[in-house]
Design an enzyme around this catalytic site. Structure first.
Site, PDB file in Angstrom:
ATOM      1  N   LYS A   1       0.828  -1.213   0.000  1.00  0.00           N
ATOM      2  CA  LYS A   1       0.000   0.000   0.000  1.00  0.00           C
ATOM      3  C   LYS A   1       0.866   1.267   0.000  1.00  0.00           C
ATOM      4  O   LYS A   1       0.613   2.194  -0.760  1.00  0.00           O
ATOM      5  CB  LYS A   1      -0.922   0.026   1.235  1.00  0.00           C
ATOM      6  CG  LYS A   1      -1.888  -1.138   1.308  1.00  0.00           C
ATOM      7  CD  LYS A   1      -2.877  -0.988   2.449  1.00  0.00           C
ATOM      8  CE  LYS A   1      -2.273  -1.063   3.834  1.00  0.00           C
ATOM      9  NZ  LYS A   1      -1.803  -2.401   4.233  1.00  0.00           N
TER      10      LYS A   1
ATOM     11  N   ARG B   1      -9.265   0.928   9.538  1.00  0.00           N
ATOM     12  CA  ARG B   1      -8.941  -0.461   9.859  1.00  0.00           C
ATOM     13  C   ARG B   1     -10.039  -1.106  10.700  1.00  0.00           C
ATOM     14  O   ARG B   1      -9.941  -2.274  11.041  1.00  0.00           O
ATOM     15  CB  ARG B   1      -7.626  -0.521  10.630  1.00  0.00           C
ATOM     16  CG  ARG B   1      -6.399  -0.733   9.723  1.00  0.00           C
ATOM     17  CD  ARG B   1      -5.167  -0.575  10.594  1.00  0.00           C
ATOM     18  NE  ARG B   1      -4.023  -1.336  10.169  1.00  0.00           N
ATOM     19  CZ  ARG B   1      -2.920  -0.794   9.649  1.00  0.00           C
ATOM     20  NH1 ARG B   1      -2.876   0.497   9.416  1.00  0.00           N
ATOM     21  NH2 ARG B   1      -1.883  -1.548   9.363  1.00  0.00           N
TER      22      ARG B   1
ATOM     23  N   ARG C   1      11.410  -6.796   4.104  1.00  0.00           N
ATOM     24  CA  ARG C   1      11.390  -5.347   4.300  1.00  0.00           C
ATOM     25  C   ARG C   1      11.996  -4.989   5.654  1.00  0.00           C
ATOM     26  O   ARG C   1      12.672  -3.969   5.807  1.00  0.00           O
ATOM     27  CB  ARG C   1       9.929  -4.858   4.237  1.00  0.00           C
ATOM     28  CG  ARG C   1       9.746  -3.362   4.446  1.00  0.00           C
ATOM     29  CD  ARG C   1       8.322  -2.921   4.203  1.00  0.00           C
ATOM     30  NE  ARG C   1       7.439  -3.231   5.333  1.00  0.00           N
ATOM     31  CZ  ARG C   1       6.114  -3.012   5.332  1.00  0.00           C
ATOM     32  NH1 ARG C   1       5.521  -2.512   4.268  1.00  0.00           N
ATOM     33  NH2 ARG C   1       5.381  -3.303   6.394  1.00  0.00           N
TER      34      ARG C   1
ATOM     35  N   ARG D   1      11.725  -1.013  11.142  1.00  0.00           N
ATOM     36  CA  ARG D   1      10.506  -1.180  11.936  1.00  0.00           C
ATOM     37  C   ARG D   1      10.585  -2.477  12.727  1.00  0.00           C
ATOM     38  O   ARG D   1      10.699  -3.559  12.143  1.00  0.00           O
ATOM     39  CB  ARG D   1       9.280  -1.212  11.020  1.00  0.00           C
ATOM     40  CG  ARG D   1       8.900   0.140  10.477  1.00  0.00           C
ATOM     41  CD  ARG D   1       7.771   0.022   9.490  1.00  0.00           C
ATOM     42  NE  ARG D   1       6.578  -0.648  10.053  1.00  0.00           N
ATOM     43  CZ  ARG D   1       5.418  -0.710   9.396  1.00  0.00           C
ATOM     44  NH1 ARG D   1       5.288  -0.176   8.197  1.00  0.00           N
ATOM     45  NH2 ARG D   1       4.389  -1.330   9.948  1.00  0.00           N
TER      46      ARG D   1
ATOM     47  N   ARG E   1      -0.355  -8.965  13.484  1.00  0.00           N
ATOM     48  CA  ARG E   1      -0.904  -7.907  12.626  1.00  0.00           C
ATOM     49  C   ARG E   1      -1.924  -8.503  11.648  1.00  0.00           C
ATOM     50  O   ARG E   1      -2.957  -7.900  11.360  1.00  0.00           O
ATOM     51  CB  ARG E   1       0.209  -7.169  11.887  1.00  0.00           C
ATOM     52  CG  ARG E   1       0.950  -6.180  12.805  1.00  0.00           C
ATOM     53  CD  ARG E   1       2.332  -5.838  12.306  1.00  0.00           C
ATOM     54  NE  ARG E   1       2.314  -5.083  11.061  1.00  0.00           N
ATOM     55  CZ  ARG E   1       3.395  -4.900  10.293  1.00  0.00           C
ATOM     56  NH1 ARG E   1       4.556  -5.415  10.646  1.00  0.00           N
ATOM     57  NH2 ARG E   1       3.325  -4.191   9.198  1.00  0.00           N
TER      58      ARG E   1
HETATM   59  P1  AMP Z   1       1.121   0.339   9.006  1.00  0.00           P
HETATM   60  O1  AMP Z   1       2.273   1.241   8.770  1.00  0.00           O
HETATM   61  O2  AMP Z   1      -0.108   0.764   8.250  1.00  0.00           O
HETATM   62  O3  AMP Z   1       1.446  -1.102   8.778  1.00  0.00           O
HETATM   63  O4  AMP Z   1       0.708   0.482  10.552  1.00  0.00           O
HETATM   64  C1  AMP Z   1       1.622   0.118  11.573  1.00  0.00           C
HETATM   65  C2  AMP Z   1       0.902   0.072  12.908  1.00  0.00           C
HETATM   66  O5  AMP Z   1       0.351   1.364  13.205  1.00  0.00           O
HETATM   67  C3  AMP Z   1      -0.267  -0.876  12.984  1.00  0.00           C
HETATM   68  O6  AMP Z   1       0.129  -2.200  13.246  1.00  0.00           O
HETATM   69  C4  AMP Z   1      -1.055  -0.261  14.134  1.00  0.00           C
HETATM   70  O7  AMP Z   1      -0.471  -0.558  15.371  1.00  0.00           O
HETATM   71  C5  AMP Z   1      -0.876   1.229  13.901  1.00  0.00           C
HETATM   72  N1  AMP Z   1      -1.954   1.754  13.008  1.00  0.00           N
HETATM   73  C6  AMP Z   1      -1.800   2.302  11.781  1.00  0.00           C
HETATM   74  N2  AMP Z   1      -2.976   2.676  11.257  1.00  0.00           N
HETATM   75  C7  AMP Z   1      -3.913   2.339  12.169  1.00  0.00           C
HETATM   76  C8  AMP Z   1      -5.321   2.437  12.224  1.00  0.00           C
HETATM   77  N3  AMP Z   1      -6.011   2.949  11.194  1.00  0.00           N
HETATM   78  N4  AMP Z   1      -5.940   2.013  13.338  1.00  0.00           N
HETATM   79  C9  AMP Z   1      -5.272   1.504  14.381  1.00  0.00           C
HETATM   80  N5  AMP Z   1      -3.954   1.359  14.386  1.00  0.00           N
HETATM   81  C10 AMP Z   1      -3.259   1.759  13.305  1.00  0.00           C
END
Ligand code: AMP
Length: 378
Positions: free
Chosen positions: A202, A277, A316, A322, A334
């Site tokens: 994404k 989400r 990655r 991360r 996740r």
């Molecule tokens: P991402 O970079 O989108 O993979 O997000 C990394 C982490 O950020 C996720 O595993 C959540 O802990 C938190 N996070 C990101 N977006 C959301 C969301 N819309 N709702 C809740 N937690 C989020």
């Protein structure tokens, strides 16, 4: 409470939405420059009478004469037009002009000149009066639509042909009280949710689409990581959840997201990446956009099998820095969060006819092309 004076907040007047366009600082600067030019031409000897054309010019006229450094008079008129008794059609008349203007230097103060129709009427009327000289200063001018061969002595700011409100100018009676100038929102935003499980690509695709279509990319994950890095309260709050791969609580995420949307209401469109989400987040997003006269046009989902994605994320993790990319248990958690809370959003958007699935496997460019194909049809 409606906060109509906040910058960047779209405001609603009757049925239309307006976005922030020119701040009061810039207006004051233009006004001071106009005052300077008029004063340079007239000097201390001449005592001009400034005539504001109501209603629009009342704020401009007030600020203008407050700045004027020499003696002057001020008056206001309104241009009224009514059907004449004879066949010549409309008759224009100035209402409220009680002063004797004989031998005076008259400076008309207009808020805005666009086609020049009003200006032509004003000139016609003043030409019949025994004044010494007539000058005209306008705060705003729209060169693209001005059609008359009429002279304008002083122009504050030239602007494109956009309908504007604020600082005395109205839309059907509303908006005159705004300190800044707002422009009408004529085009709707092309907002999309870029969807898919963790590791689907994404972020990569959002960056490419953003550049191609001149969109704004909001990644909630990135916003959280930025806050963690800068040790903000929000970052500290989110960290404990992110570290183990749990979702950050809705309340926190939704408030943060609303602020991000608020900052970007003038964008061509927003790509939401990693948001929503949960169903509550999706509903909050819909409400937030609706309040601005906007909506989500589509959810475009990158579809790929989980095992492939776990490997991608571990790969990655070697360079992303991360911690949640480097441990398979966290990654699996996740996915668990995705399956139990997020995947259902497909149904939410599908029920609105907005879901578009795209094959998320293959070369990056091929996937971008598939996304563009959907986006171009929106
Ligand atoms: P991402 O970079 O989108 O993979 O997000 C990394 C982490 O950020 C996720 O595993 C959540 O802990 C938190 N996070 C990101 N977006 C959301 C969301 N819309 N709702 C809740 N937690 C989020």
């Amino acid at each position: 409470m409606v906060q109509i004076h906040r910058m960047n907040k779209a405001i609603k007047l009757h049925d239309k939405y307006f976005t922030h366009y020119i701040g009061s600082d810039k207006i004051q600067q233009a006004t001071r420059s106009l005052v300077q030019q008029v004063y340079n031409d007239l000097g201390d000897e001449e005592i001009p009478i400034f005539i504001g054309i109501l209603n629009g010019s009342f704020m401009f006229a007030a600020d203008f004469i407050r700045e004027y450094p020499a003696n002057c008079e001020i008056s206001f008129v309104k241009l009224a037009s009514y059907e004449g008794a004879n066949s010549s059609g409309k008759v224009n008349e100035l209402v409220g002009l009680t002063e004797d203007l004989t031998d005076k230097t008259v400076v008309i103060l207009e808020d805005i000149i666009d086609t020049g129709n009003t200006l032509a009427k004003i000139y016609d009327i003043f030409e019949t009066l025994p004044i010494k000289q007539l000058k005209l200063a306008t705060l705003f001018f729209k060169p693209d639509v001005f059609k008359k061969a009429l002279h304008i002595d002083y122009i504050g700011l030239s602007i494109p042909d956009k309908f504007i409100v604020g600082y005395g100018l109205d839309y059907d009676g509303l908006g005159r009280n705004l300190k800044d100038i707002y422009q009408i929102k004529s085009k709707n935003m092309k907002n999309i949710v870029l969807f898919g499980p963790p590791g689907a690509g994404k972020g990569t695709q959002a960056t490419l689409l953003k550049d191609h279509y001149n969109l704004v990319h909001i990644s909630t994950g990135d916003v959280f990581r930025y806050n963690i890095k800068n040790k903000t309260d929000l970052g500290m709050l989110a960290k404990s959840f992110m570290d183990v791969g749990d979702l950050v609580p809705d309340e926190v995420t939704i408030n943060m997201l609303k602020e991000e949307v608020q900052k970007n209401l003038e964008a061509v469109g927003i790509i939401f990446d990693g948001y929503p989400r949960t169903i509550s987040q999706a509903k909050a997003l819909d409400e937030c956009l609706l309040a601005k006269g906007e909506q989500i046009k589509a959810m475009i989902a990158l579809e790929a099998p989980e095992d492939e994605l776990v490997n991608r994320i571990l790969e990655r993790g070697k360079t992303s820095g991360r911690s949640d990319d480097q441990n398979e248990n966290k990654i699996r958690n996740r996915f668990n969060e995705y399956h139990t809370k997020t995947a259902i959003l497909k149904d939410y958007y599908e029920a609105q006819g907005k879901y578009f699935g795209v094959n998320g496997l293959g070369g990056i460019d091929d996937i971008t092309d598939r996304l563009k194909e959907v986006f171009d049809k929106l």
